[in-house]
Design a protein around this motif. Sequence first.
Motif, PDB file in Angstrom:
ATOM      1  N   ALA A 291       0.765  -1.324   0.079  1.00 23.74           N
ATOM      2  CA  ALA A 291      -0.017  -0.054   0.149  1.00 23.74           C
ATOM      3  C   ALA A 291       0.748   1.225  -0.004  1.00 23.74           C
ATOM      4  O   ALA A 291       0.213   2.273   0.238  1.00 23.74           O
ATOM      5  CB  ALA A 291      -0.847   0.049   1.119  1.00 23.74           C
ATOM      6  N   GLY A 292       2.066   1.102  -0.014  1.00 30.32           N
ATOM      7  CA  GLY A 292       3.046   2.352  -0.136  1.00 30.32           C
ATOM      8  C   GLY A 292       2.803   3.283  -1.510  1.00 30.32           C
ATOM      9  O   GLY A 292       4.169   3.265  -2.234  1.00 30.32           O
ATOM     10  N   LEU A 293       1.776   3.599  -2.123  1.00 28.70           N
ATOM     11  CA  LEU A 293       1.604   4.581  -3.295  1.00 28.70           C
ATOM     12  C   LEU A 293       2.020   5.727  -2.992  1.00 28.70           C
ATOM     13  O   LEU A 293       2.238   6.497  -2.024  1.00 28.70           O
ATOM     14  CB  LEU A 293      -0.161   4.574  -3.302  1.00 28.70           C
ATOM     15  CG  LEU A 293      -0.822   3.397  -4.053  1.00 28.70           C
ATOM     16  CD1 LEU A 293      -0.856   2.274  -3.075  1.00 28.70           C
ATOM     17  CD2 LEU A 293      -2.066   3.892  -4.573  1.00 28.70           C
ATOM     18  N   ARG A 294       2.435   6.383  -4.198  1.00 33.97           N
ATOM     19  CA  ARG A 294       3.039   7.696  -4.215  1.00 33.97           C
ATOM     20  C   ARG A 294       1.758   8.758  -4.927  1.00 33.97           C
ATOM     21  O   ARG A 294       1.087   8.194  -5.759  1.00 33.97           O
ATOM     22  CB  ARG A 294       4.299   7.805  -5.024  1.00 33.97           C
ATOM     23  CG  ARG A 294       5.461   7.484  -4.288  1.00 33.97           C
ATOM     24  CD  ARG A 294       5.545   6.265  -3.682  1.00 33.97           C
ATOM     25  NE  ARG A 294       6.785   5.969  -2.720  1.00 33.97           N
ATOM     26  CZ  ARG A 294       6.924   4.985  -2.287  1.00 33.97           C
ATOM     27  NH1 ARG A 294       6.006   3.872  -2.188  1.00 33.97           N
ATOM     28  NH2 ARG A 294       7.926   4.634  -1.679  1.00 33.97           N
ATOM     29  N   GLY A 295       1.836   9.732  -4.261  1.00 30.69           N
ATOM     30  CA  GLY A 295       0.705  10.500  -4.795  1.00 30.69           C
ATOM     31  C   GLY A 295       1.019  12.256  -4.873  1.00 30.69           C
ATOM     32  O   GLY A 295       1.980  12.551  -5.285  1.00 30.69           O
ATOM     33  N   ALA A 296      -0.212  12.984  -4.340  1.00 31.61           N
ATOM     34  CA  ALA A 296       0.072  14.229  -4.321  1.00 31.61           C
ATOM     35  C   ALA A 296       1.122  14.875  -3.862  1.00 31.61           C
ATOM     36  O   ALA A 296       1.812  16.068  -4.275  1.00 31.61           O
ATOM     37  CB  ALA A 296      -1.170  14.980  -3.769  1.00 31.61           C
ATOM     38  N   MET A 297       1.778  14.493  -2.489  1.00 29.24           N
ATOM     39  CA  MET A 297       3.038  15.155  -2.083  1.00 29.24           C
ATOM     40  C   MET A 297       4.295  14.840  -3.029  1.00 29.24           C
ATOM     41  O   MET A 297       4.988  15.786  -3.095  1.00 29.24           O
ATOM     42  CB  MET A 297       3.291  14.647  -0.780  1.00 29.24           C
ATOM     43  CG  MET A 297       4.385  15.245   0.029  1.00 29.24           C
ATOM     44  SD  MET A 297       4.051  16.924   0.153  1.00 29.24           S
ATOM     45  CE  MET A 297       2.797  17.031   1.228  1.00 29.24           C
ATOM     46  N   ALA A 298       4.451  13.440  -3.349  1.00 31.44           N
ATOM     47  CA  ALA A 298       5.529  13.503  -4.066  1.00 31.44           C
ATOM     48  C   ALA A 298       5.581  14.337  -5.544  1.00 31.44           C
ATOM     49  O   ALA A 298       6.377  14.753  -5.835  1.00 31.44           O
ATOM     50  CB  ALA A 298       5.790  11.912  -4.418  1.00 31.44           C
TER      51      ALA A 298
END
Length: 624
Positions: free
Chosen positions: A475-482
């Motif tokens: 579940a270690g997705l990357r999203g808005a912050m990255a």
Amino acid sequence: LARGGRTQSSLGSGCVRMALQGVCVLSLCVLTAWAAVEGSGLVDAVSERRAEETHRQGSAVAVLFTLLLTTTILTTWLFKHRRCRLLHETGLAMIYGLLVGVVLRFGVHVQPDVIDAPLSCVSNSSPPALLLNISGRLYEYTLRGEVSDTQGQDAPNAEILRKVTFDPEVFFNVLLPPIIFHAGYSLKRRHFFRNLGSILSYAFVGTVISSFVIGVVMYGCVALMSALGHLGGDFFFTDCLFFGAIISATDPVTVLAIFNELRVDVDLYALLFGESALNDAVAIVLSSSIVAYQPVSSSSHSFDGGAMLWSLGVFLGVLSGSFALGTAAGFITALVTKLTRLRDFPLLETSLFFLMSWSTFLFAEACSITGVVAVLFCGITQAHYTHSNLSAESKKRTRELFELLNFLAESFIFSYMGLTLFSFQHHVFNPVFISGAFLAMFLGRAANIYPLSFLLNLGRSNRISSNFQHVMMFAGLRGAMAFALSIRDTSTYARQMMFSTTLLIVFFTVWVFGGGTTPVLSYMNIRYTHIYTITQMHLNLVDEVVSRSYSQDSAWPIRLWYTFDHNYLKPLLTHSGPPLIKTLPACCSPLARCLTSSQDYQVKNTHLYPARRCLVSEILALEL
């Protein structure tokens, strides 16, 4: 007489000549002034027309993104109605953004404005602003970035692509604060604090480990690219560490939404949600610390122990300053709502709550610390203390307001991600770097989850099972912050390559990992629980007893925190907990009476205790 007549005639003719000369000079002045006014009017008319055209184009861009969000909402409703969990609304927003980006880049053809023809100028730097003297009038132009590549060739429809490109600071100053505040304000407090030690370990220690593992792996990848001749510019070890910091910011919004719908185990939800909320703060501060690394030697990228210690000091100072400011803002808001009768006016109460929360971000930025981190801790403090002081209507309003702002901001960012894949004109896609980035991401996540889980299980009575660890790894997705951290600076070759690779990582994790969450939960045999509807009054009544039951199995620092919070902070900032007169020393009795409101002990009458104990036993039986 004749001589006198000639004299008068010469004087008269002289006066006439002077009068004629005066009339000519006056006429010339009037004509000059009229020409100047007419020229100024023409210039003002041109400026007004260009301002109207800019306004019209800005409105068209706003309509475009509004339609994107509207389409995303309608499609999300359709997916929820059909109970389809293969794609979250964030993934849908990215797909629609991609489609719009393709149309804008290849399907729409706009003739360039001849007024925007470039003028050649030689300069060794890019000044933030230019003052140009055009026909005696000064005009100021601000720098927006490079608009063409090194060969001077713009991308197709470069003008319209520039129109739909936003200033990266918009993400940090406008869109990220409501997202981060909502993450802190919507935490499930009891489960969050019950797993506080594990969450802090994953968010702080784990994020730092993940950043350095990714940085080291990417440095080896860059060395391989250099040996193969695939490196088109400078790429230093500090750049690799910066990439590791921004790509370690997890955003499992898709997974958590599915967890919420399926009522997945509350401890697993708390671990993932708490880690994702706090590790965003760590990633921001860590990336800022790496940027602040400035060796005193001639090479700005050589190792310097003093500069490294300075960066470490910046990391600790910014993190602690943001924590102190956000917590202080929450304390002040809690005291104001406790000691006043604002609850009788819900509109004023909600307005004050919103302004105090937003001013935390602005004050932190004014103090040169990270406002996004400060607003996260402000949200956690507001949820823990201020929320219980609000009226029932204000509680509902604040929850719905920040949930709405979070949804719109997050949907906009993910739509813009898809659009940016085609609107950004300086992408650098390198297969070696992209492959290394995916490998480094998995290794960094594994180095975060598995070793720390092993160490944490040595002191936990409620162990983190191996299935939980596999789900957290997945579940270690990357999203808005990255995305926001990577797009903030794309001025160099290294930053452009990092931004392009981050986009691909976000797309892959949201679509593949987000869509595969439900099958993974079934394969891992993660149990589902049922959340029963309990009123806020019930939660306030049982909060004290539930916290005590949770703290019995916690480590001694957590038990110490529970005791301090229950005996001093809760009575000081809210209407719950034991009276301050009983917990504070006798010498502090006047202060205790001043900080006690008339509503403090209405729920503490002795005749409520039997009913409360019965209710607590029922809720504990349901939760456990």
